[in-house]
Scaffold this motif. Structure first.
Motif, PDB file in Angstrom:
ATOM      1  N   ASN A  36      72.586  11.181  15.287  1.00 38.05           N
ATOM      2  CA  ASN A  36      73.064  12.180  14.325  1.00 38.05           C
ATOM      3  C   ASN A  36      73.094  13.548  14.983  1.00 38.05           C
ATOM      4  N   GLY A  37      74.095  14.321  14.634  1.00 42.50           N
ATOM      5  CA  GLY A  37      74.163  15.700  15.124  1.00 42.50           C
ATOM      6  C   GLY A  37      74.545  16.606  13.972  1.00 42.50           C
ATOM      7  N   PHE A  38      74.193  17.883  14.068  1.00 46.90           N
ATOM      8  CA  PHE A  38      74.596  18.805  13.006  1.00 46.90           C
ATOM      9  C   PHE A  38      74.830  20.202  13.559  1.00 46.90           C
ATOM     10  N   LEU A  39      75.678  20.924  12.855  1.00 45.14           N
ATOM     11  CA  LEU A  39      75.885  22.352  13.090  1.00 45.14           C
ATOM     12  C   LEU A  39      75.556  23.048  11.779  1.00 45.14           C
ATOM     13  N   PHE A  40      74.834  24.142  11.849  1.00 41.72           N
ATOM     14  CA  PHE A  40      74.395  24.836  10.638  1.00 41.72           C
ATOM     15  C   PHE A  40      74.518  26.332  10.891  1.00 41.72           C
ATOM     16  N   VAL A  41      75.270  26.996  10.036  1.00 39.18           N
ATOM     17  CA  VAL A  41      75.548  28.417  10.245  1.00 39.18           C
ATOM     18  C   VAL A  41      75.039  29.235   9.062  1.00 39.18           C
ATOM     19  N   ILE A  42      74.336  30.320   9.371  1.00 38.43           N
ATOM     20  CA  ILE A  42      73.965  31.290   8.333  1.00 38.43           C
ATOM     21  C   ILE A  42      74.879  32.495   8.545  1.00 38.43           C
TER      22      ILE A  42
ATOM     23  N   VAL B 256      75.602  33.117   3.139  1.00 34.46           N
ATOM     24  CA  VAL B 256      75.805  31.713   2.771  1.00 34.46           C
ATOM     25  C   VAL B 256      75.375  30.826   3.931  1.00 34.46           C
ATOM     26  N   GLN B 257      75.260  29.551   3.643  1.00 35.14           N
ATOM     27  CA  GLN B 257      74.948  28.558   4.671  1.00 35.14           C
ATOM     28  C   GLN B 257      76.072  27.526   4.691  1.00 35.14           C
ATOM     29  N   ALA B 258      76.519  27.170   5.889  1.00 38.56           N
ATOM     30  CA  ALA B 258      77.559  26.143   6.005  1.00 38.56           C
ATOM     31  C   ALA B 258      77.125  25.124   7.041  1.00 38.56           C
ATOM     32  N   ARG B 259      77.482  23.866   6.812  1.00 40.76           N
ATOM     33  CA  ARG B 259      77.056  22.828   7.743  1.00 40.76           C
ATOM     34  C   ARG B 259      78.136  21.781   7.961  1.00 40.76           C
ATOM     35  N   LYS B 260      78.089  21.171   9.108  1.00 46.44           N
ATOM     36  CA  LYS B 260      78.929  20.009   9.422  1.00 46.44           C
ATOM     37  C   LYS B 260      78.072  19.018  10.183  1.00 46.44           C
ATOM     38  N   GLY B 261      78.286  17.750   9.953  1.00 45.68           N
ATOM     39  CA  GLY B 261      77.491  16.740  10.631  1.00 45.68           C
ATOM     40  C   GLY B 261      78.360  15.784  11.419  1.00 45.68           C
ATOM     41  N   ALA B 262      77.717  15.025  12.269  1.00 43.28           N
ATOM     42  CA  ALA B 262      78.404  13.975  13.019  1.00 43.28           C
ATOM     43  C   ALA B 262      77.413  12.845  13.212  1.00 43.28           C
ATOM     44  N   CYS B 263      77.897  11.608  13.208  1.00 44.49           N
ATOM     45  CA  CYS B 263      76.968  10.499  13.406  1.00 44.49           C
ATOM     46  C   CYS B 263      77.691   9.316  14.018  1.00 44.49           C
TER      47      CYS B 263
END
Lengths: 426, 463
Positions: free
Chosen positions: B177-183, B190-197
């Motif tokens: 699993n991987g993720f990107l998380f931006v504040i 705001v918080q935004a996220r995208k994942g990959a798996c």
């Protein structure tokens, strides 16, 4: 343990280390209706080692688990690998907490001298014998008795040990008649067993599940004042407090900063929230955290204003806190001025069971699907179901009211009711 | 073969312990788990690469006179008669308690070793951390309004050994699993996220790199998001929200340990319409390749592909060994544990709606005013009373058949399950499974699950 400490001290590439060991014994009963389906017992140890390496003006850390699978050679390799991993990380330097060897401490409990098998059966009987309306039953029950012994040792001399006896119960109060069957989900966690208190709580939930059976959907859409009970009050305030965690602040992940007024221009009761190390009877109570830092109660919101941050020693140091609070898991909230008579002066919906309260600080939102609530229309109170509430968090906080009666429930000690005005009900 | 050498060395201990317990029990098995993970993460304030979630231990499961008994331990070595006596004493109970009735567990003779290779060893610790640092740096540099950006990768490897009197199974597999998380702050934060798996780290790296601009774009839109006006709307769900509906609406509702406890209304609806006739739904470790795609479950039952709903009709449920033994049915390979210290329950694995024939653009075009919902936040089930609550991270308003630039966040979808499922009027031909979720039973017993499917057009309450 001695061997592990020796191996860590022998490794010249390691500048500091921490060992956290949790020994857990449990005895568990699982009932289907009132019949025993499964008996479980566990006797396990989990040990985590963290190594710290100072390099290039930075500090890195890495951790690994010690398992029965590892020989001494494997442990040596694991330490070398963790040190190499720590050397890859460039973090702002910090000190490990310092201390000495201390005698084991134990949280107050009446479970110590009781036979676990007898106690588990006694708890089950107490649940099943609770007063129950015709048609009511406990469809499923799980009883867990745990004895945890947590020890933390580090390279700076800390060697602390804490023992905790705790109980967790999951019970499913159900009401069934020829028309339908409805249920509520309840769990109880405590360190002091009070048979009568448990029976009373279960009886209360069995009455509530009957109310869910007779509950109807009120006319919607409408606007209503919402009353939250301790479980949801704690969840809401935990989200607010979590925003004030040292790590959130350091990582720029927080919304509020010290001095921010969460109840600006509000005319309600002012919130004072103290994160604490212990709440009487709560399984979340501890003397020290996972780093061995002694816990210091910290008032994070005072009179509605963000007053302090809290959290682990490392992130406290990063923020320049002289004596970090440690990781605090219990909460105390001040009582307010709302008494029963004033509460009844206007209509409200009191939430008894939610699917889960949804709090979104960043989007200024609070809401949730209501499984059971009590609607007071100004004259009479009727159970309601099948509705959803939503509101603006900032507006709700500004004018919230807190009851004048405090209760202790789990890790929460505070008002038994919180009144939030102006919610949309659909 | 990358199967745990430790578990391999414990086969004889497991067999001997089973033999020692067999004379006291109708059925005995031993499950050994050796699970470990490497977690790398970086943001602008710090970084680390370390071991993440893992477990190493054994659970002994016994059946005697209808009831089940389990003992969890780290060590099954040593003299077996003494260990057997210790186990039996540990699980003894008040004999006045009445026990359930169940059929004796069938124990067919099977010996199999399963392995699904991965490319995790192609990535050194330094490479994993460097990737996270690169991604975090890139996100921070691309827009000065980024307060912080986190990137993380988790590589999980699972070895399990199952031994009973007649069965001996082993499995090894991995999941990444991987993720990107931006504040992000632009007037508001705001918080935004995208994942990959996936099971390929190479693919995860590619997807994360490709998602850098997408997560920033999402953050820029989320600062403009407004609360939704509560109401009942026509809605198009993205595959993650479709999966959340599958999971919460009928996944939990067909976990058959709930049938045993009379905790699921679905028990009375097998063979009846519960959804729109264009709806098909599956669950199973063998139903697709995702995070819950094991070869056998924690009861030693081989993976299944269970069709839960066929053309709108409820067909079957999901069972663990204990619930199947009480119901007199065959277990479906859904017996799962949080870890070796916890009980096995009937749990979901990979749960999804099957694709249909509609085009996404036609689904959007069919809506005069409504929302398209994206990204699972959380959900809650209520299998007894069929209430549902699903929270999406955000929605985009649809007006006159077109997606607008107006974002709403968060969006809580709730209602009565049959109303929601019977309102499914269009199903897209897409099919995406999200394998980065965790699922609890009540508020505990966390297991990794995936869910997903196509886009759905539904009519539902949003608030």
């Amino acid at each position: 343990m001695k061997k592990l400490i020796g191996l860590l001290n022998q490794n010249t590439g390691v500048d500091g280390w921490k060992i956290a060991e949790m020994k857990t014994r449990s005895y568990e009963l699982f009932f289907v209706h009132e019949k025993l389906e499964t008996v479980r017992s566990t006797d396990t140890v989990s040990t985590s080692v963290t190594v710290y390496v100072d390099h290039d003006g930075a500090r890195g850390d890495s951790s690994f688990a010690v398992t029965a699978a590892q020989s001494d050679k494997d442990l040596e390799k694991a330490i070398v690998r963790a040190a190499a991993r720590a050397k890859l990380a460039f973090n702002q330097p910090y000190r490990l907490p310092r201390g000495g060897r201390e005698p084991e401490r134990a949280l107050p409990t009446n479970l110590t001298d009781l036979d676990e098998k007898e106690t588990a059966a006694k708890i089950a009987r107490a649940v099943f014998s609770a007063d129950c309306p015709a048609g009511g039953s406990i469809n499923a029950l799980e009883v867990f008795l745990y004895t945890d012994t947590f020890r933390v040792i580090n390279s700076e001399g800390i060697d602390k040990q804490e023992k905790k006896h705790r109980v967790m119960i999951e019970a499913i109060p159900t009401f069934t008649d020829e028309k339908e069957s409805v249920e509520l989900y309840e769990d109880y966690r405590f360190t002091v067993f009070d048979e009568e208190k448990l029976k009373n709580e279960i009886s209360g939930k069995l009455r509530e599940v009957y109310d869910r059976h007779v509950a109807a959907k009120p006319p919607v859409p409408m606007k209503a004042n919402i009353v939250l009970r301790p479980h949801e009050i704690e969840e809401l305030l935990s989200d607010l407090a979590g925003d004030l965690h040292y790590a959130s602040v350091y990582m720029h992940a927080n919304l509020h900063k010290i001095g921010d007024d969460l109840q600006k221009d509000g005319k309600g009761d002012k919130l004072t929230v103290t994160m604490r190390g212990k709440t009487p009877g709560s399984e979340c109570s501890s003397f020290f955290d996972g780093d061995g830092t002694e816990l210091r109660d910290t008032t994070v919101i005072r009179d509605g204003v963000c007053a302090a941050n809290f959290g682990s020693d490392r992130f406290g140091q990063y923020l320049g806190v002289e004596t970090p609070s440690g990781e605090l898991r219990c909460m105390d909230v001040n009582a307010g001025t709302l008494d029963g008579a004033e509460l009844k002066s206007a209509p409200y919906i009191e939430c008894a069971s939610l699917s889960g309260i949804q709090v979104d600080l960043f989007n200024d939102y609070i809401g949730g699907e209501i499984r059971l609530a009590y609607y007071f229309d100004g004259e009479k109170t009727v159970p309601v179901t099948g509705i959803t509430m939503s509101g603006k968090l900032s507006e709700a906080l500004a004018s919230l009211r807190l009851s004048d009666k405090k209760v202790t429930q789990g890790a929460y000690e505070g008002p038994d009711k919180m009144l939030l005005p102006g919610f949309s009900i659909l | 073969m990358p199967f745990s050498s430790y578990l391999d060395s414990q086969r004889e201990n497991a067999r001997a312990l089973i033999a020692a317990l067999a004379e006291y029990c109708d059925y005995v098995s031993v499950l050994g788990s050796d699970v470990s993970s490497t977690v790398a993460r970086a943001d602008r304030t710090g970084m680390s690469v370390k071991e993440g979630e893992g477990e190493c231990g054994f659970v002994v499961k016994m059946q005697r006179g209808g009831a089940f008994y389990e003992y969890s331990t780290n060590d099954i070595s040593g003299e077996k008669k003494a260990l057997a006596a210790k186990i039996l004493e540990a699980v003894a109970c008040d004999e006045t308690l009445k026990t359930v009735k169940s059929s004796t567990v069938k124990d067919p003779a099977v010996k199999k070793d399963f392995c699904r290779e991965n490319d995790f060893n192609d990535y050194s610790d330094a490479q994993l951390l460097a990737l996270c640092r690169d991604l975090s740096d890139e996100l921070c540099k691309k827009d000065e309004k980024v307060l912080n950006a986190m990137a993380g990768i988790s590589l999980l490897t699972v070895s399990k050994l199952f031994v009973s009197s007649k069965k001996e199974l082993s499995q090894y597999y991995g999941w990444a699993n991987g993720f990107l998380f931006v504040i992000y702050s632009d007037g508001r934060t705001v918080q935004a996220r995208k994942g990959a798996c996936g099971s390929s780290m190479k693919e995860i790296e590619k997807e994360l790199r490709e998602n850098v601009d997408a997560v920033l774009d999402l953050a820029r839109h989320l600062v403009t998001a407004t609360p939704i006006e509560p109401g009942v709307y026509d809605v198009v769900t993205d595959p993650s929200i479709t999966g959340l509906i599958a999971h919460e609406a009928f996944g939990h509702g067909v976990e058959m340990d709930q049938f045993v406890k009379d905790r699921a209304l679905a028990k009375q609806y097998v063979g009846k319409y519960v959804a729109s006739p264009i709806t098909d739904m599956h669950d199973g470790a063998a139903a697709t390749l995702s995070v819950a795609s094991y070869f056998f479950d924690d009861d030693g039952v081989e993976a299944h592909d269970t069709q839960i709903i066929e053309k709108g009709i409820l067909k079957a449920g999901l069972s663990d060994l204990a619930s199947a033994a009480q119901l007199g049915t065959a277990p479906t390979g859904n017996g799962r544990r949080d870890n070796y210290r916890r009980k096995a329950y009937a749990r979901m694995t990979n749960t999804f709606f099957c694709p249909g024939k509609d085009k996404l653009e036609d689904m959007i075009a069919s809506i005069d005013h409504g929302y398209m919902l994206f990204q699972t936040n959380n959900g809650m089930e209520d299998p007894k009373n069929w209430q549902i609550q699903c929270t999406a991270e955000y929605g985009i308003e649809i007006e006159h058949g077109k997606l607008t630039d107006r974002y709403v966040s968060p969006v809580v979808m709730s209602g009565y399950v049959p109303d929601l499922l019977k309102s499914i009027s269009m199903i897209s031909d897409a099919f995406v499974i999200e394998g980065s979720g965790y699922c609890g039973k009540g508020y505990k017993e966390w297991v990794r699950v995936s869910d997903g499917g196509p886009h759905l057009k539904v009519r539902v309450k949003l608030g």
